[in-house]
Design an enzyme around this catalytic site. Structure first.
Site, mmCIF file in Angstrom:
data_model
loop_
_atom_site.group_PDB
_atom_site.id
_atom_site.type_symbol
_atom_site.label_atom_id
_atom_site.label_comp_id
_atom_site.label_asym_id
_atom_site.label_seq_id
_atom_site.Cartn_x
_atom_site.Cartn_y
_atom_site.Cartn_z
ATOM 1 N N ASP A 1 -0.365 -4.489 7.649
ATOM 2 C CA ASP A 1 -1.235 -3.317 7.704
ATOM 3 C C ASP A 1 -2.694 -3.665 7.408
ATOM 4 O OD1 ASP A 1 1.488 -2.336 7.605
ATOM 5 O OD2 ASP A 1 0.608 -0.348 7.360
ATOM 6 N N HIS B 1 7.139 -5.528 11.123
ATOM 7 C CA HIS B 1 6.408 -4.249 11.156
ATOM 8 C C HIS B 1 6.065 -3.862 12.593
ATOM 9 C CE1 HIS B 1 3.200 -1.254 10.360
ATOM 10 N NE2 HIS B 1 3.821 -1.075 9.205
ATOM 11 N N ASP C 1 5.674 4.722 5.102
ATOM 12 C CA ASP C 1 6.635 3.775 5.676
ATOM 13 C C ASP C 1 6.799 2.513 4.834
ATOM 14 O OD1 ASP C 1 4.016 3.106 6.416
ATOM 15 O OD2 ASP C 1 4.637 2.098 8.255
ATOM 16 N N HIS C 2 6.029 2.412 3.751
ATOM 17 C CA HIS C 2 6.152 1.259 2.854
ATOM 18 C C HIS C 2 6.627 1.639 1.452
ATOM 19 C CE1 HIS C 2 4.040 -1.734 5.476
ATOM 20 N NE2 HIS C 2 3.669 -0.596 6.044
ATOM 21 N N HIS D 1 0.860 -1.188 0.000
ATOM 22 C CA HIS D 1 0.000 0.000 0.000
ATOM 23 C C HIS D 1 0.891 1.231 0.000
ATOM 24 C CE1 HIS D 1 1.009 -0.507 4.219
ATOM 25 N NE2 HIS D 1 0.475 0.674 4.516
#
Length: 311
Positions: free
Chosen positions: A216, A275, A65-66, A61
Site C-alpha cells: 500500500d 495484495h 482490508d488490513h 496501516h
C-alpha cells in the site's frame, strides 16, 4: 530457520480464492502476524497454525482490508489460553485505533503492549514463554514510512546468525573449557582476575535472514535501501499491468512492474507479489510483466508456505 505463511493475499475485498492481507512468520515456535484482514482466522484455522503463540502483531496501516480481522484475532488468542503480554506494532495513530477496536473485546486475559510508529530498530529475544523486547536480541524489526493515503509503514524482519565457535581462539587465550558454553551464548566471565568475553571464542559475523514486507504505497526511492539484499521481498502488486498506472498513482498503489523494479534495484533474492486487486482473478497471468524486470518474481497464494534457512 523462519517459516512464512501467506494467510491472505487479496486487496480491497475478499474473493472466493483470496482472503485479505495477512502474513504469519514462525520463528522458533514464536509467531508474528503481519496485518489481519478479513479471513485471517479462517486461513489460520485451515492451516492449523494455532493462535496462542502469536507474540507480535504488526499492522502496516489502518485501512479495513488490513485490520478488520483484528478484534476477532485478539478474542481468539484470549480463548486459546494465552496470558503472556502481546505486542502490537503499527503506524502513527495505531494506539487510538486499537483502543477503538478493542471496545468489543474488553476482557482480554493478557496485556497489550502497543508500540506506535517506532523510529528505531526493535530487538527481540526468544524466551521459554514468548518473544521478549530487549537489547541484543536475535530478531530485529525495523520500519519505514511509506506514501499512502493514510499513515502506513513497511517492515523488515531480520534474524541474526551467531558466529561460529572458534576453538583455536579459545585455546590461544587459555580460556578454561568450563566457560566455553557461556561465552558462546554471549556471557562475559570474570575468573581469577581475568575477564573473558564472547569475542575471544567466536569467529566472524555471519549473514542472517532478512524478510521485507511492503504494501500500500507508491514506489518511493527510500524503499530501495530499506529492502537492500533481502532474502525475501514481499510486495504489493495491486495492478497487474502498467495499463493501470494512472489508477496506481491515484490510489497510491503499485503495478507488478513497479514492484519488480524495486526488487531489481534493491538487489533482493526473490520477489513475492501479493495484495492483488479484486478484479485480478488470476495474478499469475500477469507475472511476465514482473519477470521481464526481475526474474525471480512469484505470485503468492493463500496458505502458501515458504521456509528460509541460513546459507
Amino acid at each position: 530457520m523462519i517459516d512464512v505463511l501467506f494467510l491472505g493475499t487479496g486487496g480491497g475485498m475478499p474473493t472466493p480464492r483470496r482472503s485479505l492481507s495477512s502474513l504469519l512468520l514462525n520463528f522458533k515456535g514464536c509467531k508474528i502476524l503481519v496485518d489481519c484482514g478479513e479471513g485471517t482466522q479462517l486461513s489460520m484455522k485451515n492451516a492449523k497454525t494455532g493462535f496462542k503463540d502469536i507474540d507480535i502483531i504488526c499492522i502496516t496501516h489502518c485501512h479495513g482490508d488490513h485490520i478488520i480481522g483484528f478484534p476477532g484475532i485478539l478474542s481468539t488468542i484470549g480463548n486459546s489460553g494465552r496470558t503472556n503480554p502481546l505486542t502490537i506494532i503499527g503506524p502513527k495513530d495505531i494506539t487510538r485505533i486499537v483502543k477503538g477496536l478493542t471496545v468489543i473485546t474488553p476482557y482480554l486475559p493478557y496485556e497489550l503492549n502497543i508500540i506506535e510508529n517506532p523510529m528505531q530498530k526493535l530487538s527481540f529475544n526468544v524466551t521459554k514463554e514468548n518473544l521478549k523486547l530487549e537489547s541484543g536480541g536475535e530478531l530485529l524489526i525495523d520500519t519505514l514510512e511509506l506514501n499512502h493515503s493514510i499513515p502506513c509503514i513497511a517492515y523488515n524482519f531480520t534474524v541474526k546468525r551467531k558466529p561460529k565457535f572458534n576453538r583455536e581462539k579459545a585455546v590461544n587465550y587459555n580460556i578454561p573449557r568450563k566457560f566455553w558454553g557461556d561465552l558462546q551464548v554471549g556471557k562475559n566471565i570474570n575468573y581469577e582476575g581475568r575477564v573473558y568475553t564472547p569475542s575471544m571464542v567466536l569467529g566472524k559475523e555471519r549473514k542472517g535472514i532478512k524478510i521485507s514486507f511492503v504494501t500500500d504505497t507508491t514506489p518511493i526511492d527510500s524503499i530501495i535501501s530499506f529492502i537492500e539484499e533481502s532474502d525475501m521481498f514481499i510486495c504489493e502488486g495491486t495492478y497487474g499491468t502498467d495499463d493501470d498506472i494512472d489508477k496506481a498513482i491515484k490510489n497510491k498503489h503499485m503495478t507488478f512492474s513497479q514492484a519488480a523494479t524495486l526488487a531489481f534495484r534493491g538487489n533482493v533474492k526473490e520477489l513475492i507479489l501479493t495484495h492483488f486487486g479484486v478484479t485480478m482473478e488470476r495474478p499469475e497471468e500477469f507475472l511476465g510483466f514482473a519477470r521481464k524486470i526481475f526474474k525471480n518474481s512469484y505470485v503468492a497464494e493463500d496458505r502458501m508456505i515458504k521456509s528460509l534457512k541460513f546459507d
